[in-house]
Design a protein around this motif. Structure first.
Motif, mmCIF file in Angstrom:
data_model
loop_
_atom_site.group_PDB
_atom_site.id
_atom_site.type_symbol
_atom_site.label_atom_id
_atom_site.label_comp_id
_atom_site.label_asym_id
_atom_site.label_seq_id
_atom_site.Cartn_x
_atom_site.Cartn_y
_atom_site.Cartn_z
ATOM 1 N N LYS A 137 -16.493 -33.562 27.259
ATOM 2 C CA LYS A 137 -17.703 -33.934 26.533
ATOM 3 C C LYS A 137 -18.744 -32.811 26.598
ATOM 4 O O LYS A 137 -19.945 -33.044 26.464
ATOM 5 C CB LYS A 137 -18.291 -35.219 27.118
ATOM 6 C CG LYS A 137 -17.345 -36.416 27.098
ATOM 7 C CD LYS A 137 -16.961 -36.815 25.678
ATOM 8 C CE LYS A 137 -15.989 -37.980 25.680
ATOM 9 N NZ LYS A 137 -15.518 -38.319 24.304
ATOM 10 N N LEU A 138 -18.254 -31.592 26.786
ATOM 11 C CA LEU A 138 -19.167 -30.467 26.976
ATOM 12 C C LEU A 138 -20.009 -30.191 25.742
ATOM 13 O O LEU A 138 -21.088 -29.594 25.848
ATOM 14 C CB LEU A 138 -18.375 -29.210 27.352
ATOM 15 C CG LEU A 138 -17.596 -29.259 28.670
ATOM 16 C CD1 LEU A 138 -16.946 -27.922 28.943
ATOM 17 C CD2 LEU A 138 -18.487 -29.678 29.828
ATOM 18 N N ASP A 139 -19.540 -30.623 24.573
ATOM 19 C CA ASP A 139 -20.321 -30.394 23.361
ATOM 20 C C ASP A 139 -21.618 -31.188 23.358
ATOM 21 O O ASP A 139 -22.559 -30.850 22.629
ATOM 22 C CB ASP A 139 -19.495 -30.763 22.120
ATOM 23 C CG ASP A 139 -19.045 -32.210 22.127
ATOM 24 O OD1 ASP A 139 -18.512 -32.655 23.164
ATOM 25 O OD2 ASP A 139 -19.218 -32.904 21.107
ATOM 26 N N ILE A 140 -21.711 -32.220 24.197
ATOM 27 C CA ILE A 140 -22.932 -33.036 24.261
ATOM 28 C C ILE A 140 -23.926 -32.445 25.262
ATOM 29 O O ILE A 140 -25.115 -32.724 25.204
ATOM 30 C CB ILE A 140 -22.588 -34.492 24.647
ATOM 31 C CG1 ILE A 140 -21.525 -35.054 23.707
ATOM 32 C CG2 ILE A 140 -23.820 -35.387 24.607
ATOM 33 C CD1 ILE A 140 -21.069 -36.465 24.042
ATOM 34 N N ILE A 141 -23.437 -31.614 26.179
ATOM 35 C CA ILE A 141 -24.315 -30.966 27.150
ATOM 36 C C ILE A 141 -25.038 -29.799 26.491
ATOM 37 O O ILE A 141 -24.404 -28.949 25.863
ATOM 38 C CB ILE A 141 -23.507 -30.469 28.363
ATOM 39 C CG1 ILE A 141 -22.910 -31.656 29.120
ATOM 40 C CG2 ILE A 141 -24.378 -29.628 29.294
ATOM 41 C CD1 ILE A 141 -21.993 -31.253 30.256
ATOM 42 N N ASP A 142 -26.352 -29.761 26.631
ATOM 43 C CA ASP A 142 -27.127 -28.642 26.092
ATOM 44 C C ASP A 142 -27.144 -27.532 27.134
ATOM 45 O O ASP A 142 -27.952 -27.543 28.067
ATOM 46 C CB ASP A 142 -28.552 -29.087 25.758
ATOM 47 C CG ASP A 142 -29.266 -28.067 24.880
ATOM 48 O OD1 ASP A 142 -28.887 -26.876 24.921
ATOM 49 O OD2 ASP A 142 -30.193 -28.444 24.145
ATOM 50 N N LYS A 143 -26.247 -26.584 26.969
ATOM 51 C CA LYS A 143 -26.058 -25.538 27.976
ATOM 52 C C LYS A 143 -27.220 -24.551 28.024
ATOM 53 O O LYS A 143 -27.331 -23.774 28.983
ATOM 54 C CB LYS A 143 -24.740 -24.811 27.711
ATOM 55 C CG LYS A 143 -23.540 -25.765 27.710
ATOM 56 C CD LYS A 143 -22.285 -25.086 27.205
ATOM 57 C CE LYS A 143 -21.179 -26.098 26.930
ATOM 58 N NZ LYS A 143 -21.511 -27.034 25.846
ATOM 59 N N LYS A 144 -28.091 -24.596 27.043
ATOM 60 C CA LYS A 144 -29.260 -23.716 27.043
ATOM 61 C C LYS A 144 -30.134 -23.974 28.267
ATOM 62 O O LYS A 144 -30.794 -23.061 28.774
ATOM 63 C CB LYS A 144 -30.069 -23.943 25.769
ATOM 64 C CG LYS A 144 -31.339 -23.116 25.668
ATOM 65 C CD LYS A 144 -32.024 -23.294 24.326
ATOM 66 C CE LYS A 144 -32.587 -24.681 24.161
ATOM 67 N NZ LYS A 144 -33.397 -24.817 22.924
ATOM 68 N N TYR A 145 -30.126 -25.215 28.731
ATOM 69 C CA TYR A 145 -30.978 -25.596 29.859
ATOM 70 C C TYR A 145 -30.219 -25.609 31.190
ATOM 71 O O TYR A 145 -30.717 -26.160 32.164
ATOM 72 C CB TYR A 145 -31.585 -26.984 29.603
ATOM 73 C CG TYR A 145 -32.459 -27.027 28.387
ATOM 74 C CD1 TYR A 145 -33.759 -26.528 28.417
ATOM 75 C CD2 TYR A 145 -31.979 -27.537 27.182
ATOM 76 C CE1 TYR A 145 -34.565 -26.553 27.282
ATOM 77 C CE2 TYR A 145 -32.771 -27.568 26.041
ATOM 78 C CZ TYR A 145 -34.057 -27.069 26.105
ATOM 79 O OH TYR A 145 -34.849 -27.091 24.986
#
Length: 260
Positions: A195-203
């Motif tokens: 479900k990594l596409d739902i995690i906002d990796k920018k933060y």
């Protein structure tokens, strides 16, 4: 914000506070012997000084990710974290969480490194007064370590921790970043659980790339650690005062680039 004066004015007008969450790596273990003073030398204190804002260090040695998660949620609900405050979460080891497939008050290990090098500490932990039950539990734990342990369980749980809090921060309009202290929150992720596409990796500082311990190890400096012997690999390890300063520098640059 284009310069430090603008940033300071922004903080002053908005009365921003820094809230740090984590385990011993956040509380400041590894700095000085007196635990009552650890937080005064932690990355939280160093970072708040750089940002020129007040700080609240919620790090607790031995903390689990479940406890960190619940504490952040409670503080948001209770208004201890206010709109436009800055929250930094430094996650711990997944293996510290209480798990539903072991009896109450049971968890696996301090970290993956500890489980690999000292499996007996898990197998022989939490002995009751019932010898027959103890014998069974020890044998079951041996089976668990050899055949039942599955990282996918923790991957699912951890993705949900991250996503829930990111969505809650967004709803409450709270600035935030996350990072991993010494163990990645997601390891060897199964594609069916991804479900990594739902995690906002920018933060999320260096998500899926490195932990804070990796960052410090890359300096090849033994003088930034609590323990010098086998400093890169030993299971029980913390930064010292200089190590925490390096962490605060790195997080400061990340925050400034992200928000200012």
């Amino acid at each position: 914000m284009h310069n430090s004066q603008d940033t300071q004015l922004y903080h002053l007008i908005n009365n921003m506070e820094l809230h740090g969450y984590g385990d011993s790596w956040t509380e400041g273990q590894g700095t000085i012997p007196d635990r009552n003073e650890w937080k005064n030398y932690s990355w939280v204190k160093e970072l708040s000084d750089k940002l020129k804002i007040k700080s609240n260090n919620n790090g607790i040695s031995g903390n689990s990710n479940l406890n960190i998660f619940n504490k952040v949620v409670d503080d948001l609900i209770e208004g201890k974290i206010k709109k436009n405050d800055m929250v930094v979460i430094m996650w711990s080891s997944s293996l510290r969480d209480l798990v539903p497939f072991l009896p109450k008050k049971e968890w696996v290990s301090w970290s993956i490194k500890h489980l690999i090098e000292y499996p007996n500490k898990f197998v022989e932990s939490y002995q009751s007064e019932n010898e027959k039950y103890n014998n069974f539990l020890c044998s079951f734990k041996e089976l668990y370590v050899s055949d039942l342990f599955n990282q996918n369980y923790y991957n699912i749980v951890n993705q949900n921790y991250i996503i829930f809090l990111q969505k809650m921060f967004e709803f409450y309009e709270v600035k935030h970043i996350m990072c991993d202290a010494f163990e990645s929150m997601v390891i060897g992720l199964n594609k069916y659980d991804n479900k990594l596409d739902i995690i906002d990796k920018k933060y999320y500082w260096q998500f899926g790339k490195k932990t804070v311990r990796d960052f410090l190890n890359e300096t090849n400096r033994e003088d930034i650690w609590e323990h010098i012997e086998n400093y890169k690999d030993r299971p029980t390890q913390h930064p010292n005062i200089d190590g925490y300063k390096l962490i605060s520098d790195e997080l400061y640059y990340f925050i400034m680039k992200l928000y200012y």
